[in-house]
Design a protein around this motif. Structure first.
Motif, PDB file in Angstrom:
ATOM      1  N   GLY A  99      56.754  91.719  66.727  1.00 31.19           N
ATOM      2  CA  GLY A  99      55.687  91.208  65.872  1.00 31.19           C
ATOM      3  C   GLY A  99      55.897  89.792  65.386  1.00 31.19           C
ATOM      4  O   GLY A  99      55.099  89.266  64.630  1.00 31.19           O
ATOM      5  N   ALA A 100      56.996  89.181  65.800  1.00 30.43           N
ATOM      6  CA  ALA A 100      57.253  87.805  65.359  1.00 30.43           C
ATOM      7  C   ALA A 100      56.357  86.851  66.136  1.00 30.43           C
ATOM      8  O   ALA A 100      56.096  87.046  67.316  1.00 30.43           O
ATOM      9  N   GLY A 101      55.881  85.821  65.453  1.00 31.15           N
ATOM     10  CA  GLY A 101      55.037  84.846  66.125  1.00 31.15           C
ATOM     11  C   GLY A 101      55.859  83.845  66.911  1.00 31.15           C
ATOM     12  O   GLY A 101      57.035  83.643  66.648  1.00 31.15           O
ATOM     13  N   VAL A 102      55.238  83.231  67.886  1.00 29.94           N
ATOM     14  CA  VAL A 102      55.904  82.188  68.659  1.00 29.94           C
ATOM     15  C   VAL A 102      55.076  80.922  68.531  1.00 29.94           C
ATOM     16  O   VAL A 102      53.865  80.938  68.694  1.00 29.94           O
ATOM     17  N   ASN A 103      55.712  79.837  68.186  1.00 28.20           N
ATOM     18  CA  ASN A 103      55.064  78.535  68.189  1.00 28.20           C
ATOM     19  C   ASN A 103      55.907  77.626  69.052  1.00 28.20           C
ATOM     20  O   ASN A 103      57.036  77.323  68.671  1.00 28.20           O
ATOM     21  N   ALA A 104      55.411  77.218  70.163  1.00 21.71           N
ATOM     22  CA  ALA A 104      56.194  76.369  71.049  1.00 21.71           C
ATOM     23  C   ALA A 104      55.469  75.051  71.264  1.00 21.71           C
ATOM     24  O   ALA A 104      54.262  75.020  71.490  1.00 21.71           O
ATOM     25  N   LYS A 105      56.232  73.984  71.156  1.00 17.90           N
ATOM     26  CA  LYS A 105      55.638  72.674  71.419  1.00 17.90           C
ATOM     27  C   LYS A 105      55.667  72.441  72.924  1.00 17.90           C
ATOM     28  O   LYS A 105      56.681  72.671  73.572  1.00 17.90           O
ATOM     29  N   VAL A 106      54.578  71.989  73.460  1.00 14.31           N
ATOM     30  CA  VAL A 106      54.478  71.841  74.913  1.00 14.31           C
ATOM     31  C   VAL A 106      54.078  70.418  75.259  1.00 14.31           C
ATOM     32  O   VAL A 106      53.052  69.926  74.775  1.00 14.31           O
ATOM     33  N   GLU A 107      54.870  69.765  76.019  1.00 16.86           N
ATOM     34  CA  GLU A 107      54.451  68.463  76.539  1.00 16.86           C
ATOM     35  C   GLU A 107      53.693  68.683  77.830  1.00 16.86           C
ATOM     36  O   GLU A 107      54.041  69.544  78.621  1.00 16.86           O
ATOM     37  N   ILE A 108      52.697  67.876  78.009  1.00 14.95           N
ATOM     38  CA  ILE A 108      51.760  68.182  79.085  1.00 14.95           C
ATOM     39  C   ILE A 108      51.781  67.116  80.164  1.00 14.95           C
ATOM     40  O   ILE A 108      51.675  65.924  79.870  1.00 14.95           O
ATOM     41  N   ASN A 109      51.938  67.546  81.385  1.00 17.57           N
ATOM     42  CA  ASN A 109      51.773  66.653  82.526  1.00 17.57           C
ATOM     43  C   ASN A 109      50.322  66.735  82.958  1.00 17.57           C
ATOM     44  O   ASN A 109      49.840  67.809  83.300  1.00 17.57           O
TER      45      ASN A 109
END
Lengths: 45, 540
Positions: free
Chosen positions: B525-535
């Motif tokens: 139930g833990a949330g995930v926040n991931a920073k994503v760099e985009i190509n």
């Protein structure tokens, strides 16, 4: 002088004195250093 | 008999009233000066006082536990410099000193957990703790805080097993290094942990505890009144901090400070510790490794305390100094095992991790061979601030990515064909140079490829997102960037992807796509926040 004698001979006086002594010892101990930790110098390297 | 009892009561009441009065007075004086103590992290008067830290944690502040790197006051990213010594809407409360490691952090956290209003803590983990011998007994004894130990052993939220485990470790180390402290710790353990009914032991502990508690408060109160308000202008708004600019400043300051060696080590440190023996040190650490160490158990204890007290931890995985460790012949494979063990522990205990292991070779990340430096602090600041702003979430995937923008020919006008076309080879690849600050993504690298293709109708663009790294155990995932939002589902190979149609020109869309945030529901139930760099790959 008579007033002082009256206080000193009061039967509760010794207990008040005991209380004052306790407080005095406590205040004295507040200033004492009880640390026993060895000296440790952090080596940055 | 009645007279005797009243008589005994008189000194007891007098004494109790004085002790209570002193404690109330000291606590009020500490409260009055708590604001000035925010960045006095090298003072035992503050760090031994639960009363002072309790007051400090009331502010909008993140407790950051660490060791010697907390004294690497270099660069614009060092918290006191960044947050103008407390003149900020967000602060980092640094706690620790050289020689302080996971076990003492576990004890301190247990004592302080109930006073952390945000329920979060950051622990900066140094690889150098993970030697075969782990913490040195002298260092442990020197950093040991009896007030914190008392707070730990009386915390009702921690299980007996965890307490016993920590107590056994502490007793074993102190027995050798500080016998007097060992005796007192044993007494605490017997009375509070083993619930000894021996009245002599109980009176001994209560009397000593009262004296030491008052003594600590007194020292802190007097010390607090000597402090001056060091807060500087202007007031800092943490949300407006420009980390990219700070990184540039850090680079400049780092370059100016590291001029006399090829390892990007600060000049004075290099002169003092290395210059005279640099040749002798080549390959001097062959066979040394961080793979096996009792410190892993101690770190696990810290995480256990977090779990049992409901505190959400962020573990900062500081890298070794890549080029220096290569030079001294350190077991590099062992370093990779070390990084992985830290990640595994975090995963086991649902701890967020800020993984800097990819920064081993980044100049100015460290200031010397092990302490955070100019850039390291900036990356850490950003990660900690993000962590503080995500209530109830676990950030599990930290790492650094680089963005590229690829501009290619459009192939078709419909959405499906556009996606296919975008997967074809593209030309004219441009390096966008969008280096991220602190990334919060997967250790192996989380990379999103966004394909932009213009449809037949002008002013309409189809944007497809394809996450090129596997994310396991995450559901209800969506990606947000440039004000757009993609619902992502798994393709046949298990990669996350999604596509949306936007009523804008491709150029307008492209201008907005830089980096994104991926959200999802993770394990337990833990949330995930991931920073994503985009190509970005553009098909026209």
């Amino acid at each position: 002088m008579k007033q002082l004698e009256k206080i000193v001979t009061n039967p509760w006086f010794k207990w008040v004195l005991a209380g004052l002594m306790l407080i005095a010892i406590f205040i004295y101990l507040l200033n004492a250093d009880f640390s026993s930790a060895p000296e440790f110098i952090y080596n940055q390297f | 008999m009645k007279k005797l009892l009243i008589g005994i009561l008189i000194p007891v009441v007098m004494f109790g009233a004085v002790v209570l009065g002193l404690n109330v007075n000291y606590a009020a004086r500490i409260r009055q000066n708590a604001g000035k103590m925010l960045y006095e992290n090298n003072s035992k008067e503050r760090n031994n006082s639960i009363t002072a830290l309790k007051e400090i944690y009331q502010a909008d502040a993140m407790p950051v536990f660490g060791s010697s790197e907390l004294f690497s006051m270099f660069g614009p990213g060092y918290p006191s410099n960044l947050f103008h010594y407390g003149n900020s809407d967000f602060n980092m409360i640094l706690y620790g000193q050289g020689g302080m490691q996971s076990l003492e952090h576990a004890i301190a956290l247990a004592a302080l957990a109930d006073h952390m209003p945000d329920g979060k803590v950051v622990l900066i983990v140094s690889p150098q703790w993970f030697t075969v011998d782990s913490v040195s007994p002298d260092a442990f004894a020197s950093c040991f805080s009896e007030r914190m130990y008392k707070g730990f052993v009386t915390n009702p939220h921690i299980s007996y097993d965890t307490k016993r485990w920590i107590a056994d470790r502490a007793e074993a180390i102190l027995k050798e290094a500080d016998p007097a402290q060992y005796d007192r710790v044993c007494l605490y353990d017997q009375v509070y942990l083993e619930k000894s009914v021996d009245p002599a032991k109980f009176l001994n502990v209560v009397g000593w505890d009262m004296l030491q508690d008052t003594q600590t408060k007194r020292k802190t109160a007097i010390w607090g009144e000597t402090l001056e308000n060091t807060a500087t202008e202007p007031a800092v708004k943490a949300a407006e901090i420009d980390y990219a600019e700070l990184l540039k400043q850090s680079q400049v300051e780092g370059e100016a400070a590291c001029t006399n060696n090829r390892f990007y080590i600060e000049d004075s440190y290099y002169d003092l510790y290395i210059a005279s023996k640099v040749e002798l040190m080549e390959n001097s650490s062959e066979g040394v490794s961080y793979q096996e160490s009792p410190e892993y158990w101690d770190l696990e204890l810290f995480l256990k305390v977090c779990k049992e007290t409901g505190i959400q931890p962020l573990i900062v995985n500081v890298p070794v100094h890549g080029s220096w460790y290569d030079y001294i012949g350190f077991d590099r494979e062992g370093c990779r095992v070390y990084y992985q063990k830290i990640r595994d522990l975090c995963r086991t205990y649902d701890a967020a991790i800020l993984d800097f292991s990819e920064k081993e070779y980044e100049p100015y990340f460290l200031k010397d061979i092990m302490h955070l430096g100019w850039k390291g602090w900036v990356y850490l600041d950003e990660g900690v601030y993000r962590f503080s702003q995500n209530p109830g979430t676990v950030i599990e995937y930290p790492f650094t990515l680089h963005a590229t923008v690829e501009v290619g020919e459009a192939e078709t006008g419909n959405e499906t064909a556009t996606e296919t076309g975008a997967e074809a080879e593209n030309e004219a690849t441009q390096e966008a140079g969008l280096e991220a600050g602190t990334e919060v993504t997967q250790e192996a690298g989380l990379e999103a490829v966004t394909e932009v293709g213009t449809e037949a109708a002008p002013g309409k663009t189809t944007v497809s997102v394809h996450i090129t790294d596997h994310l396991s155990d995450v559901q209800n995932v969506f990606l947000e960037t440039g004000g757009y939002r993609w619902e992502l589902t798994e393709d046949e190979e298990g990669f996350l992807c999604g596509s949306i149609s936007i009523e804008e020109d491709a150029d307008a869309v492209l201008a907005k796509l830089q980096e994104g945030i991926l959200h999802g529901d993770g394990r337990f139930g833990a949330g995930v926040n991931a920073k994503v760099e985009i190509n970005v790959e553009e098909s026209k």
